[in-house]
Design a protein around this motif. Structure first.
Motif, PDB file in Angstrom:
ATOM      1  N   UNK A 190       0.774  -1.170   0.071  1.00 37.10           N
ATOM      2  CA  UNK A 190      -0.129  -0.090   0.018  1.00 37.10           C
ATOM      3  C   UNK A 190       0.860   1.186  -0.003  1.00 37.10           C
ATOM      4  N   UNK A 241      -3.496  -0.541  -3.758  1.00 38.80           N
ATOM      5  CA  UNK A 241      -4.144   0.896  -2.951  1.00 38.80           C
ATOM      6  C   UNK A 241      -3.187   1.985  -2.820  1.00 38.80           C
ATOM      7  N   UNK A 242      -3.801   3.045  -2.976  1.00 41.55           N
ATOM      8  CA  UNK A 242      -2.797   4.331  -3.082  1.00 41.55           C
ATOM      9  C   UNK A 242      -3.651   5.376  -2.182  1.00 41.55           C
ATOM     10  N   UNK A 243      -2.734   6.250  -1.515  1.00 40.51           N
ATOM     11  CA  UNK A 243      -3.545   7.416  -0.965  1.00 40.51           C
ATOM     12  C   UNK A 243      -2.546   8.795  -1.062  1.00 40.51           C
ATOM     13  N   UNK A 244      -3.212   9.577  -1.626  1.00 38.95           N
ATOM     14  CA  UNK A 244      -2.501  11.032  -1.308  1.00 38.95           C
ATOM     15  C   UNK A 244      -3.263  11.997  -0.651  1.00 38.95           C
ATOM     16  N   UNK A 245      -2.825  12.422   0.438  1.00 37.18           N
ATOM     17  CA  UNK A 245      -3.505  13.091   1.480  1.00 37.18           C
ATOM     18  C   UNK A 245      -3.056  14.668   1.214  1.00 37.18           C
ATOM     19  N   UNK A 282       0.640   9.905   6.929  1.00 41.35           N
ATOM     20  CA  UNK A 282      -0.536   9.313   6.273  1.00 41.35           C
ATOM     21  C   UNK A 282      -0.506   7.921   6.351  1.00 41.35           C
TER      22      UNK A 282
END
Lengths: 94, 308, 393
Positions: B42, B65-69, B77
């Protein structure tokens, strides 16, 4: 991609189709294109390993060609191709 | 260490169709790092070039799965994601083994995200943070960062009649992270892919916080031809501007020593941002830059227990 | 079966957190929230919760890690006050935009400067447009109850928005009160298990969170948030009703106190409501037709409930524990006036700013507000709209 109403898209700006950027072709950015010569290729995979897209087709460990849908024509592949092989050459797109 | 054949056979974690510039070595950095992590990953990324070009809604290049906050909090994050993993795994709600990689450019890592990274490293999350250092704020249009080399021409420290680019030497972030006594830290380059591959594998296999600083040449920001990115990385390493080394078990180790240490000008002469350094009247600046590289290299050799 | 305890507001909320037993909690100290997380950390050290504590280096990272954890499918919480909330600001907006049902107790404190550690509502007022649900508490009991209910409200599938549960700094956070807490398993059952539809840890169904959302879809996503906010009030009413059955404590969106036949009414929020209720009682004993309305749910703003409650009122004063510079009154006053305007309710209104930076408010001050409304009832006119209570002139 057709534009959808607010009722049709997932909430939170979530993208639930992993890797769907493959539907966005960047090949038209090119002004020079790499041409791969299979007979000269020594299958070192340096081109694939150095391609930022990646737009080098590799099938069962072997280079089989260039994915012009995505290749932006940067020329790294031709640059890293070993001199003795010289299997990729950059040519003007038109 | 995996061979290129093995790496190519792996399910790739990042798809083409991203909108990085032609010849983008930061984009290549992501490929090489992610290829080196065969299992579940992730990822997070700070605001910046690669975050932007890989996730322009409704498209994503991410197959994991990827997140940019935000800009300054990639490390915090992903540390929260890792904490959730620890909690949910303990409760049996997550059963798979997953690795966590936070990414950020030099702006998001050396500068605005330094506190967030320091916090995550100090807390000891089981995660890897990768800085793709292209030596300026490229996403906003080439402004100087604390990673920008001495005398480089940028939009906020431009070369003019009186002032000649950045006044300061680059911050040594790798050493700042090493000072956290992390489980693993390294400097790497996609021009030395075997070395990079090994370092990522090691960083992910060691439990605890790991950090890899990758020099990622940027054609429009550094102003070199798009096909020259791999060469730019090689020269940065062979001039000892960007030494390849690692920190493990509280010890530093060189992972590559150039056979012949090249003069810094071999690297700068190809780049538009350093063009002025090669004019007669600015020769002294190039000399200062060289002296600083030499000083740091000597110090690193000492720290690595290498002969000077 | 509930248990009666002597708890400060901070402790009461910490007990709520213990019973919620979040998967992840990010912890960073700030006065007057500090003791809330002290207490929770003690529960953690004593093994009373399964929570993964993330002891961050700032509030910015507290909210960032909470967002990461929530996106990873965890029930995630943090808590803060004033400047801490301000430091989180950017991520506060991101949390609601990513539709993460985070619950965050905020112990209200004046937002600098000059620096001050005591209560007013300026911190959470600034976040009133951030897309978070905001529920204010009158006392420690409500703070506890609101924290428990907030989980169920936020996680409702038609909502999926974060909630701030506020309690007044020091006045509630540090004051010992009689608080009834539910049994642990009652809370567990009430809030249920959290099953998000997507999560970063769902590696077989990878999702991208926080994509760059430009001209073609950003607006649509904002419209979705608007829709979700529109769904909140009926859900709060439903959850409050269920909670009432469980606890015996019923809560509405607003609380009306002796309003039914009142001519003069004041509106306010938070701990001052208690003092104001006593004042109403005093005036009622003296035969005056006065009442008060407590706003419990401030975001979304309970328009209909308020409009209905104010129908027969002749003069209204809104007491704001925050100041809004460059407008024509405090934030609650502005909201109430905007709500009435154009809805056929012509009601003369006064605004009183009070209690900034922890300045005490007492019955005499509240009485002053009621007294000044007498003239308004008589003339139907307001001489001066924005006024200050408890300020040295």
């Amino acid at each position: 991609m057709s534009e959808k109403s607010w009722k049709e898209v997932p909430i939170g700006g979530l993208i639930v189709e992993p890797g769907n950027s493959k539907n966005y072709k960047t090949g038209s950015w090119r002004s020079f294109k790499p041409v791969w010569y299979e007979d000269r290729c020594i299958q070192c995979l340096a081109c694939w390993n150095s391609c930022p897209e990646p737009s080098i087709f590799v099938v069962e460990g072997k280079v089989t060609g260039i994915d012009y849908d995505f290749c932006k024509g940067c020329g790294i592949c031709a640059e890293v191709c070993p001199e003795k092989a010289h299997a990729i050459e950059m040519e003007p797109e038109f | 260490m995996a061979s290129l054949k093995e790496l190519a056979a792996r399910e790739q974690k990042l798809a083409p169709g991203h909108r990085a510039c032609a010849g983008c070595i930061p984009a290549l950095t992501f490929h090489q790092v992610l290829r080196s992590a065969p299992g579940h990953v992730v990822a997070s990324c700070a605001t910046g070039c690669i975050e932007v070009v890989t996730t322009i809604y409704p498209y994503t290049a991410w197959k994991i799965p990827f997140i940019h906050n935000a800009f300054e909090n990639s490390a915090a994050t992903i540390s929260g994601v890792e904490a959730a993993y620890q909690a949910l795994k303990r409760k049996g709600k997550v059963t798979k083994d997953i690795k966590f990689i936070g990414f950020g450019g030099d702006g998001g890592t050396y500068d605005i995200g330094l506190q967030s990274l320091s916090g995550a490293m100090e807390r000891g999350h089981d995660m890897l943070y990768v800085c793709y250092d292209n030596e300026a704020y490229m996403n906003t249009g080439i402004q100087r960062s604390s990673a920008t080399p001495f005398a480089a021409d940028t939009k906020t420290a431009p070369v003019g009649k009186v002032r000649k680019g950045k006044k300061q030497y680059p911050k040594n972030l790798t050493e700042i992270i090493i000072a956290h006594d992390v489980a693993y830290a390294a400097q790497a380059s996609p021009s030395f892919w075997r070395d990079l591959n090994k370092k990522v594998e090691k960083a992910l296999s060691i439990e605890g916080p790991a950090f890899i600083n990758v020099l990622a040449p940027c054609p429009p920001g550094w102003r070199f031809p798009t096909e020259m990115g791999i060469e730019m990385g090689k020269l940065a390493v062979d001039t000892c501007f960007w030494p390849l080394y690692e920190f493990e078990n509280h010890k530093r180790k060189l992972t590559y020593k150039p056979k012949e240490k090249l003069p810094l000008s071999e690297w700068t002469k190809h780049q538009g941002r350093f063009r002025h350094l090669h004019q007669e009247e600015n020769k002294h600046l190039l000399e200062l830059a060289q002296q600083e590289v030499d000083r740091r290299w000597k110090e690193l050799l000492f720290l690595c227990g290498e002969p000077a | 079966m509930s248990k009666i305890m002597g708890l400060s507001g901070n402790e009461a909320v910490a007990h709520a957190m213990r019973q919620i037993n979040p998967d992840v909690a990010a912890v960073y100290p700030i006065t007057p929230q500090t003791e809330l997380m002290h207490q929770f950390a003690e529960f953690h050290s004593d093994g009373l919760v399964d929570t993964e504590l993330v002891l961050v280096e700032s509030e910015h990272s507290a909210m960032s890690a909470t967002v990461g954890a929530a996106a990873a499918g965890a029930r995630a919480m943090t808590a803060t006050s004033a400047n801490g909330l301000a430091l989180m600001w950017e991520i506060v907006y991101i949390a609601s935009s990513l539709r993460l049902p985070i619950v965050m107790p905020v112990v209200n404190r004046a937002l600098s400067g000059p620096i001050n550690i005591h209560c007013d509502h300026s911190d959470t007022m600034g976040a009133r447009d951030s897309g978070w649900i905001q529920i204010f508490s009158e006392n420690g009991q409500e703070a506890y109850d609101n924290a428990v209910m907030a989980v169920k409200i936020s996680e409702n599938k038609t909502i999926l928005l974060p909630t701030m549960v506020t309690l007044d700094g020091f006045i509630l956070s540090h004051t010992l009160e009689r608080v009834e807490i539910l049994e642990d398993n009652e809370v567990k059952k009430f809030i249920g298990e959290y099953h998000p539809e997507t999560s970063l840890l769902d590696v077989d169904k990878p999702s991208t969170y926080g994509a760059l959302d430009l001209q073609d879809y950003y607006f649509e996503h904002k419209r979705q948030q608007f829709e979700a906010m529109g769904n909140v009030l009926p859900v709060i009413e439903q959850v409050s009703k269920e909670y009432g059955k469980l606890s015996g404590r019923d809560y509405g969106l607003i609380e009306k106190y002796r309003v039914d036949d009142a001519e003069r009414v004041i509106i306010l929020m938070g701990s001052s409501v208690g003092t104001a209720k006593d004042t109403v009682d005093d005036l009622r004993n003296a035969g005056e037709k006065v009442g008060l309305i407590k706003i419990r749910v401030y975001r979304p703003f309970p328009y209909n409930a308020l409009r209905e409650a104010l129908k027969h009122v002749k003069a209204l004063a809104v007491l704001d524990r925050a100041i809004s510079f460059g407008t024509f009154g405090g934030p609650v006053f502005t909201d109430v006036r905007a709500m009435l305007f154009g809805n056929g309710v012509s009601l003369p209104m006064m605004n009183y700013i009070y209690g900034l930076g922890g300045r005490d408010i007492d019955k005499a001050q509240i009485r002053l507000a009621f007294d000044s409304l007498k003239d308004v009832v008589k003339t139907g006119k307001v001489k001066k709209e924005v006024n200050f209570l408890g300020l040295r002139d």
